[in-house]
Design a protein around this motif. Structure first.
Motif, short mmCIF file in Angstrom:
data_model
loop_
_atom_site.label_atom_id
_atom_site.label_comp_id
_atom_site.label_asym_id
_atom_site.label_seq_id
_atom_site.Cartn_x
_atom_site.Cartn_y
_atom_site.Cartn_z
N ALA A 244 0.85 -1.20 0.00
CA ALA A 244 0.00 0.00 0.00
C ALA A 244 0.88 1.25 0.00
CB ALA A 244 -0.92 -0.01 1.22
N CYS A 245 1.96 1.19 0.76
CA CYS A 245 2.90 2.32 0.83
C CYS A 245 3.47 2.58 -0.57
CB CYS A 245 4.01 1.98 1.83
SG CYS A 245 5.21 3.29 2.04
N ARG A 246 3.83 1.51 -1.24
CA ARG A 246 4.39 1.63 -2.59
C ARG A 246 3.41 2.34 -3.53
NH1 ARG A 246 7.00 -3.05 -6.52
NH2 ARG A 246 6.91 -1.77 -8.35
N ARG A 247 2.13 1.96 -3.45
CA ARG A 247 1.12 2.60 -4.31
C ARG A 247 1.00 4.08 -4.01
NH1 ARG A 247 -1.75 -1.98 -3.46
NH2 ARG A 247 -2.98 -1.06 -1.77
N LYS A 248 0.98 4.38 -2.69
CA LYS A 248 0.81 5.79 -2.30
C LYS A 248 2.00 6.64 -2.78
CE LYS A 248 -1.69 4.98 2.06
NZ LYS A 248 -1.57 5.14 3.52
N VAL A 249 3.20 6.07 -2.65
CA VAL A 249 4.40 6.80 -3.08
C VAL A 249 4.32 7.11 -4.58
CG1 VAL A 249 6.90 6.54 -3.49
CG2 VAL A 249 5.93 5.97 -1.25
N TYR A 250 3.99 6.08 -5.34
CA TYR A 250 3.89 6.27 -6.80
C TYR A 250 2.84 7.32 -7.14
CZ TYR A 250 2.87 5.32 -11.69
OH TYR A 250 2.66 5.46 -13.04
N ASP A 251 1.66 7.18 -6.53
CA ASP A 251 0.56 8.10 -6.85
C ASP A 251 0.91 9.54 -6.47
OD1 ASP A 251 -0.89 6.03 -7.80
OD2 ASP A 251 -2.14 5.78 -6.00
N LYS A 252 1.55 9.70 -5.32
CA LYS A 252 1.83 11.06 -4.88
C LYS A 252 2.87 11.73 -5.78
CE LYS A 252 2.20 14.19 -1.16
NZ LYS A 252 2.36 14.44 0.26
N ILE A 253 3.91 10.98 -6.15
CA ILE A 253 4.92 11.55 -7.06
C ILE A 253 4.26 11.95 -8.37
CG2 ILE A 253 6.97 10.98 -8.45
CD1 ILE A 253 7.84 9.17 -6.06
N CYS A 254 3.42 11.06 -8.89
CA CYS A 254 2.78 11.35 -10.18
C CYS A 254 1.86 12.57 -10.10
CB CYS A 254 1.97 10.14 -10.65
SG CYS A 254 3.01 8.79 -11.19
N SER A 255 1.14 12.71 -8.99
CA SER A 255 0.20 13.83 -8.96
C SER A 255 0.92 15.15 -8.69
CB SER A 255 -0.91 13.59 -7.93
OG SER A 255 -0.38 13.67 -6.63
N ARG A 256 1.85 15.15 -7.78
CA ARG A 256 2.51 16.43 -7.44
C ARG A 256 3.45 16.92 -8.55
NH1 ARG A 256 -0.84 16.28 -3.99
NH2 ARG A 256 -0.62 16.88 -1.79
N ALA A 257 4.13 16.00 -9.22
CA ALA A 257 5.14 16.41 -10.21
C ALA A 257 4.62 16.31 -11.64
CB ALA A 257 6.39 15.55 -10.06
N GLU A 258 3.29 16.17 -11.75
CA GLU A 258 2.66 15.96 -13.06
C GLU A 258 3.12 16.99 -14.11
OE1 GLU A 258 -1.49 16.46 -12.72
OE2 GLU A 258 -1.97 15.47 -14.61
N ASN A 259 3.17 18.27 -13.69
CA ASN A 259 3.45 19.33 -14.67
C ASN A 259 4.89 19.82 -14.66
OD1 ASN A 259 0.76 19.39 -15.54
ND2 ASN A 259 0.20 20.61 -13.73
N LEU A 260 5.73 19.21 -13.83
CA LEU A 260 7.09 19.72 -13.64
C LEU A 260 7.85 19.85 -14.95
CD1 LEU A 260 9.55 20.41 -11.79
CD2 LEU A 260 10.02 17.96 -11.70
N VAL A 261 7.87 18.79 -15.74
CA VAL A 261 8.68 18.79 -16.95
C VAL A 261 8.11 19.75 -17.99
CG1 VAL A 261 9.49 17.36 -18.87
CG2 VAL A 261 9.59 16.48 -16.54
N ARG A 262 6.79 19.76 -18.14
CA ARG A 262 6.18 20.65 -19.14
C ARG A 262 6.46 22.12 -18.81
NH1 ARG A 262 2.07 23.64 -19.15
NH2 ARG A 262 1.10 22.74 -17.30
N VAL A 263 6.27 22.47 -17.54
CA VAL A 263 6.50 23.86 -17.13
C VAL A 263 7.97 24.24 -17.36
CG1 VAL A 263 6.68 25.33 -15.08
CG2 VAL A 263 4.57 24.08 -15.54
N CYS A 264 8.88 23.35 -17.02
CA CYS A 264 10.31 23.65 -17.23
C CYS A 264 10.61 23.83 -18.72
CB CYS A 264 11.19 22.56 -16.64
SG CYS A 264 11.22 22.58 -14.84
N GLU A 265 10.00 23.02 -19.53
CA GLU A 265 10.24 23.15 -20.98
C GLU A 265 9.68 24.47 -21.52
OE1 GLU A 265 10.61 18.40 -22.08
OE2 GLU A 265 8.73 19.44 -22.53
#
Lengths: 88, 452
Positions: B40-61
């Motif tokens: 469950a911890c693994r799922r939460k870690v994956y989901d949180k990274i994906c949701s919080r950093a969703e736009n990181l790369v696009r915005v930087c570009e």
């Protein structure tokens, strides 16, 4: 938003006309323009105003392509970067 | 209005002198991902990274396009995973490293740091589980970075952890023997680790940080080197002044990018890290700057003084240019990532002892140094202890990132590719430190006064 367009490369006939018409066709207004030619080397710097919501990536790709075709390096960069680096 | 020469100077810095933003690093707290069930911890870690950093790369570009400044890396730093994993009793934390790897890849980030433990005074069971998992975690992931803090000025040096890290570095090298010991390039052992470092492999998101944060690391050794060409043979006062002015410009650019990224992502701005980070590209070298000051080669006498001046002047120039300065903030001297350092090692001008001396006046430590594959774990631990002592006594961050590449001997070169560069294998002292490392326990925290 305001931006700086720089065109650097070997001089030939019609550089200014080409770049200006490309900018005009993308609704980019030219506010100021200066150019020098040193030993066949052409440098033009323009202060321009692009309409809000301009797709910067697309516009810079267009200028890049135009430069590529004619052996020039054409860049567009938002004005703030120069102000940040050179003004306190 | 900006004048033309200023505009052209900026363009020249970017085009010919390798000026770039080395990294925009988003810090993400994973404290709320703790769960007794590791799956469950693994799922939460994956989901949180994906949701919080969703736009990181696009915005930087977008920022890269609009300002015409390259952002070389878009990275993520997370809460030290040993803290997140403490709620579970799992002994193998590799699944959490995989969740980090998968999450970071899903959002397009280039690296993710925070498979980390902070053990300057002692271990929790989760800290031990994490350290034991490091070799497998790094061998079975691509972009996960790991760090362990074994010492602080206030706590002293945890020599049990130092010993364990010597063994862990060896095990990580063995686990990636086919790949030149690549796992070791993603593993840092720290003293006085900082909570807001945007640089890899040592980035993690400290517990004093907000839910999410944007930290930016600038680069620009090539720009500093080029500026110094104008003051050839002049006294050091002018050298220092030139470096300060250059560092100011570089940092202002970093501040602008940090502010934009923070605004567009809706994430608070943390710090700009004033480090001079080299790459293995020609013309992007810290060693070149030291040689420009008048040294025949980096590694000869005078290199420590030259580096001290450089490091201090970069900070003095940079600190006024940014609202908040933090992270490591100092010149980096990674061997494999700096063409001038590689040249000096290959020619025999630079040895590990001189590098150790240099780390006492700069960020961040013995970084990206390949040593012979048969170097004993106790020797690696002793090198870590030496670096930790420099950090603890001088109240600064130090770190060790050694690669004891299996099967490699002095004279060989290990090629990691990309930003990690290539490292000539350097000799270490042959005489043993086994009995020293076998003692364990803690080296007490140093006195804060009587400072000589």
């Amino acid at each position: 938003m305001r931006a700086i367009v720089t065109v650097i490369g070997k001089d030939r006939v019609g550089i200014i006309a080409d770049v200006c018409s490309l900018l005009a066709s993308n609704s980019v207004n030219i506010l100021d323009i200066s150019q020098t030619v040193m030993r066949d080397y052409f440098t033009m710097i323009m202060l321009v105003e692009a309409p809000e919501g301009t797709d910067f990536a697309a516009l810079s790709a267009l200028l890049d392509d135009e430069g590529e075709k004619t052996g020039l390096k054409i860049r567009i960069q938002r004005e703030e970067i120069f102000e940040a680096m050179h003004r306190i | 209005m900006i004048n033309n020469s200023e505009i052209l100077q900026t363009i020249e810095m970017i085009d010919q002198q390798h000026l770039d933003i080395r990294t925009v690093t988003m810090g993400i707290s994973l404290l709320d991902c703790a769960d007794p069930d590791i799956a469950a911890c693994r799922r939460k870690v994956y989901d949180k990274i994906c949701s919080r950093a969703e736009n990181l790369v696009r915005v930087c570009e977008d920022i890269e396009h609009e300002f015409g400044i390259p952002i070389v890396n878009k990275r993520i730093a997370v809460t030290p995973m040993a803290l997140v994993a403490a709620a579970s009793e799992a002994s193998d934390l590799t699944p959490l490293a995989k969740a980090m790897d998968e999450g970071a890849k899903a959002v397009g980030a280039s690296f993710i740091g925070g498979f980390s433990a902070l053990v300057s005074k002692g271990f929790t069971p989760a800290d031990r589980a994490l350290i034991a998992s490091i070799p497998e975690a790094l061998a079975s992931t691509d972009i996960v970075c790991s760090s362990v803090n074994v010492a602080t000025t206030r706590a002293g040096i945890n020599m049990d952890a130092v010993r364990l890290m010597g063994e862990t570095v060896k095990a990580a090298a063995e686990a990636t023997a086919d790949n030149g010991g690549m796992a070791c390039a993603k593993l840092v052992t720290f003293a006085n680790a900082v909570e807001d470092n945007p640089f890899m492999a040592g980035a993690f998101h400290g517990t004093g940080e907000p839910e999410t944060v944007i930290n930016v690391g600038v680069s620009g050794p090539g720009v500093v080197h080029n500026a110094l060409l104008a003051v050839k043979g002049r006294p050091f006062d002018e050298v220092a002044d030139t470096i300060k002015k250059t560092a100011f410009r570089i940092t202002r650019m970093g501040q602008l990018v940090a502010r934009e990224a923070s605004k567009r992502l809706g994430v608070p701005f943390g710090i700009v890290d004033l480090s001079l980070a080299p790459t293995a590209d020609i013309g992007d070298s810290v060693a070149d700057i030291l040689e420009e000051m008048g040294l025949e080669s980096v590694g000869t006498h005078g290199a420590t003084a030259a580096l001290a001046l450089l490091n201090d002047a970069v900070k003095k120039g940079g600190v006024m240019a940014s609202g908040h300065v933090g992270g490591l903030s100092g010149a980096f001297i990674p061997v494999s990532e700096d063409a001038g350092m590689i040249r000096a090692v290959a020619s025999g001008a630079l040895c590990i002892d001189q590098l150790t001396a240099m780390t006492s006046v700069c960020s961040v430590g013995l970084d990206m140094i390949a040593v012979p594959g048969d170097t004993p774990a106790a020797t690696i631990a002793a090198i870590i202890a030496d670096e930790a002592a420099i950090g603890v006594i001088n109240s600064k961050t130090t770190a060790v990132r050694l690669i004891p590449a299996p099967g490699k001997v002095v004279g060989d070169t290990i090629d990691f590719g990309g930003l990690l560069g290539s490292a000539p294998v350097m000799p270490v002292h042959k005489l043993g430190s086994d009995a020293f490392i076998a003692r364990g326990g803690r080296i007490p925290a140093p006195l804060g006064s009587l400072r000589n």
